[in-house]
Write a protein that holds these residues in place. Structure first.
Motif, PDB file in Angstrom:
ATOM      1  N   MET A 148      34.457  29.641   8.147  1.00  0.00           N
ATOM      2  CA  MET A 148      34.551  30.833   7.057  1.00  0.00           C
ATOM      3  C   MET A 148      35.478  30.357   6.202  1.00  0.00           C
ATOM      4  O   MET A 148      36.082  29.160   6.114  1.00  0.00           O
ATOM      5  N   LYS A 149      36.076  31.147   5.248  1.00  0.00           N
ATOM      6  CA  LYS A 149      36.907  30.819   4.183  1.00  0.00           C
ATOM      7  C   LYS A 149      38.414  30.572   4.693  1.00  0.00           C
ATOM      8  O   LYS A 149      38.742  31.228   5.611  1.00  0.00           O
ATOM      9  N   PRO A 150      39.050  29.655   4.105  1.00  0.00           N
ATOM     10  CA  PRO A 150      40.619  29.258   4.480  1.00  0.00           C
ATOM     11  C   PRO A 150      41.313  30.800   4.723  1.00  0.00           C
ATOM     12  O   PRO A 150      42.191  30.677   5.501  1.00  0.00           O
ATOM     13  N   TRP A 151      41.358  31.733   3.802  1.00  0.00           N
ATOM     14  CA  TRP A 151      42.043  33.092   3.881  1.00  0.00           C
ATOM     15  C   TRP A 151      41.761  33.941   4.990  1.00  0.00           C
ATOM     16  O   TRP A 151      42.395  34.606   5.250  1.00  0.00           O
ATOM     17  N   SER A 152      40.794  33.502   5.730  1.00  0.00           N
ATOM     18  CA  SER A 152      40.136  34.276   6.952  1.00  0.00           C
ATOM     19  C   SER A 152      41.354  34.085   7.925  1.00  0.00           C
ATOM     20  O   SER A 152      41.390  35.191   8.801  1.00  0.00           O
ATOM     21  N   LEU A 153      41.894  32.990   8.372  1.00  0.00           N
ATOM     22  CA  LEU A 153      42.832  32.595   9.358  1.00  0.00           C
ATOM     23  C   LEU A 153      44.154  33.648   9.263  1.00  0.00           C
ATOM     24  O   LEU A 153      44.363  34.089  10.155  1.00  0.00           O
ATOM     25  N   PRO A 154      44.800  33.423   8.043  1.00  0.00           N
ATOM     26  CA  PRO A 154      45.906  34.159   8.015  1.00  0.00           C
ATOM     27  C   PRO A 154      45.619  35.947   8.072  1.00  0.00           C
ATOM     28  O   PRO A 154      46.222  36.626   8.580  1.00  0.00           O
ATOM     29  N   LEU A 155      44.223  36.198   7.527  1.00  0.00           N
ATOM     30  CA  LEU A 155      43.910  37.770   7.718  1.00  0.00           C
ATOM     31  C   LEU A 155      43.654  37.913   9.290  1.00  0.00           C
ATOM     32  O   LEU A 155      44.116  39.063   9.543  1.00  0.00           O
ATOM     33  N   PHE A 156      43.105  37.023   9.820  1.00  0.00           N
ATOM     34  CA  PHE A 156      42.879  37.365  11.147  1.00  0.00           C
ATOM     35  C   PHE A 156      44.412  37.461  11.812  1.00  0.00           C
ATOM     36  O   PHE A 156      44.243  38.291  12.887  1.00  0.00           O
ATOM     37  N   ILE A 157      45.486  36.881  11.820  1.00  0.00           N
ATOM     38  CA  ILE A 157      46.462  37.156  12.380  1.00  0.00           C
ATOM     39  C   ILE A 157      47.362  38.360  11.802  1.00  0.00           C
ATOM     40  O   ILE A 157      47.963  39.006  12.662  1.00  0.00           O
ATOM     41  N   SER A 350      38.856  22.919   9.170  1.00  0.00           N
ATOM     42  CA  SER A 350      37.349  23.090   9.072  1.00  0.00           C
ATOM     43  C   SER A 350      37.008  24.148   8.135  1.00  0.00           C
ATOM     44  O   SER A 350      35.900  24.091   7.635  1.00  0.00           O
ATOM     45  N   THR A 351      37.781  25.060   7.999  1.00  0.00           N
ATOM     46  CA  THR A 351      37.582  26.300   6.932  1.00  0.00           C
ATOM     47  C   THR A 351      37.882  25.706   5.404  1.00  0.00           C
ATOM     48  O   THR A 351      37.256  26.571   4.554  1.00  0.00           O
ATOM     49  N   MET A 352      38.248  24.402   5.239  1.00  0.00           N
ATOM     50  CA  MET A 352      38.387  24.028   3.901  1.00  0.00           C
ATOM     51  C   MET A 352      37.190  22.992   3.533  1.00  0.00           C
ATOM     52  O   MET A 352      37.120  22.355   2.454  1.00  0.00           O
TER      53      MET A 352
END
Length: 355
Positions: A148-157, A350-352
């Motif tokens: 997924m997109k890089p911003w998905s990880l901080p949004l996940f948290i 991987s998201t990048m």
């Protein structure tokens, strides 16, 4: 013991194409029979001690006038209650007759006071283990986060940090209102009654004995949520805000653990058991902090996908046995990682990658 290096720039492997490793699965099946018995003399003291320490520290954080002491108590409360809450995972796998009263005890001590009663995980988590569901769009606990997109990880948290707000709304507002509004009730059951990370997942209405368990647990959590809201008028904002801060921190650390429980590299196809194992993560000893951020056996998450019926207290022994029995060529060794942050870095990188 070989620990797989998550930083190594290996070419991405399409997990669905990985064939099952007969030797690994055979060895795991033999251990499953040997270590399948849950020991109540381990479960009950662990749960009771975790809950007692957690609530005592939470009370200390609320009552302390010294900021430093309050922070220390809050940290202890978060870690202890996080461990106590993690037993919800065990409840989904232990046989009904294995630990008499444990499900009831856990819900009264932990599930209802934290507004995460066991019905929110029961009959949900087992779908994550279904052979044809894991990693697909029908898996309630899977998102291809590494793709997924890089911003998905901080949004996940970030979403996890809002959990206590969402739970108070779910149980203190929506559940009581849904008694009188059938359409709202259907929505609450389908969309707000599962501890899942897949936003497309929809839950079916409960039936039979499970429905009865669901209803009393939901009623208990609703009464607790209403009591939390009412506590502001009796005791002011501090107890509620401290409770919510501890709960939020607990949920964030669990979300970080969830983030590194898998590699999240599957694009939706059904996978072999070996492919599922390799998409999952063990963080075995000597990693010094894994027992804290991945308590109650969760540090052996990949092994758990091979041995879902083995209780948490036996997973370390099963892991050691498999490491000794399976040669370096076995895929079992490739499921072991050194710690949380290298894994977070691997998934973030991987998201990048442009796809």
């Amino acid at each position: 013991m070989t620990v797989h290096d998550p930083i190594r720039a290996d070419a991405a492997v399409k997990r669905v194409a990985i064939a099952d490793d007969a030797a690994m699965l055979r060895a795991a099946a033999e251990l499953s029979r040997e270590f399948a018995v849950a020991n109540p003399r381990i479960y009950w003291p662990d749960l009771l001690a975790s809950a007692l320490i957690g609530y005592a520290a939470l009370a200390g954080a609320i009552l302390a006038s010294n900021v430093a002491l309050a922070l220390v108590c809050g940290l202890v409360a978060m870690l202890a209650l996080y461990r106590a809450a993690s037993f919800i995972h065990e409840l989904t796998h232990i046989r009904k007759d294995a630990l008499p009263g444990f499900r009831l005890g856990w819900n009264l001590l932990v599930g209802i006071p934290l507004m995460i009663p066991s019905f929110m995980y029961e009959e949900v988590h087992t779908q994550h283990h279904a052979r044809t569901r894991y990693g697909t769009a029908n898996d309630p606990e899977y998102l291809p986060l590494a793709l997924m997109k890089p911003w998905s990880l901080p949004l996940f948290i970030l979403i996890a940090s809002l959990a206590p707000v969402g739970l108070i709304l779910r149980y203190g507002v929506l559940a009581p209102l849904s008694i009188f509004v059938p359409a709202l009730r259907r929505k609450v059951v389908a969309e707000f009654s599962a501890l899942s990370i897949n936003p497309a997942y929809r839950r079916r209405p409960p039936e039979g004995a499970f429905r009865r368990r669901w209803l009393w647990q939901e009623a208990g959590a609703s009464l607790f949520a209403l009591a939390l809201i009412g506590s502001v008028f009796a005791f002011g904002w501090k107890p509620l805000l401290v409770y919510m801060a501890v709960h939020s921190a607990m949920t964030v650390i669990n979300q970080l653990r969830t983030l590194v429980a898998h590699l999240w590299e599957n694009e939706g196809d059904a996978m072999t058991v070996t492919a599922q194992y390799l998409d999952s993560v063990n963080v075995p000893p000597p990693s010094p902090l894994a027992a804290i951020w991945a308590p109650v056996g969760l540090r052996y998450h990949a092994l758990h996908h091979l041995l879902p019926s083995v209780p948490y207290h036996a997973l370390g022994k099963a892991h050691a046995r498999l490491i000794a029995a399976l040669g370096e060529e076995s895929p079992y060794h490739r499921g072991n990682y050194a710690g949380m942050w290298p894994l977070v870095g691997k998934i973030a990188r991987s998201t990048m990658v442009r796809r």
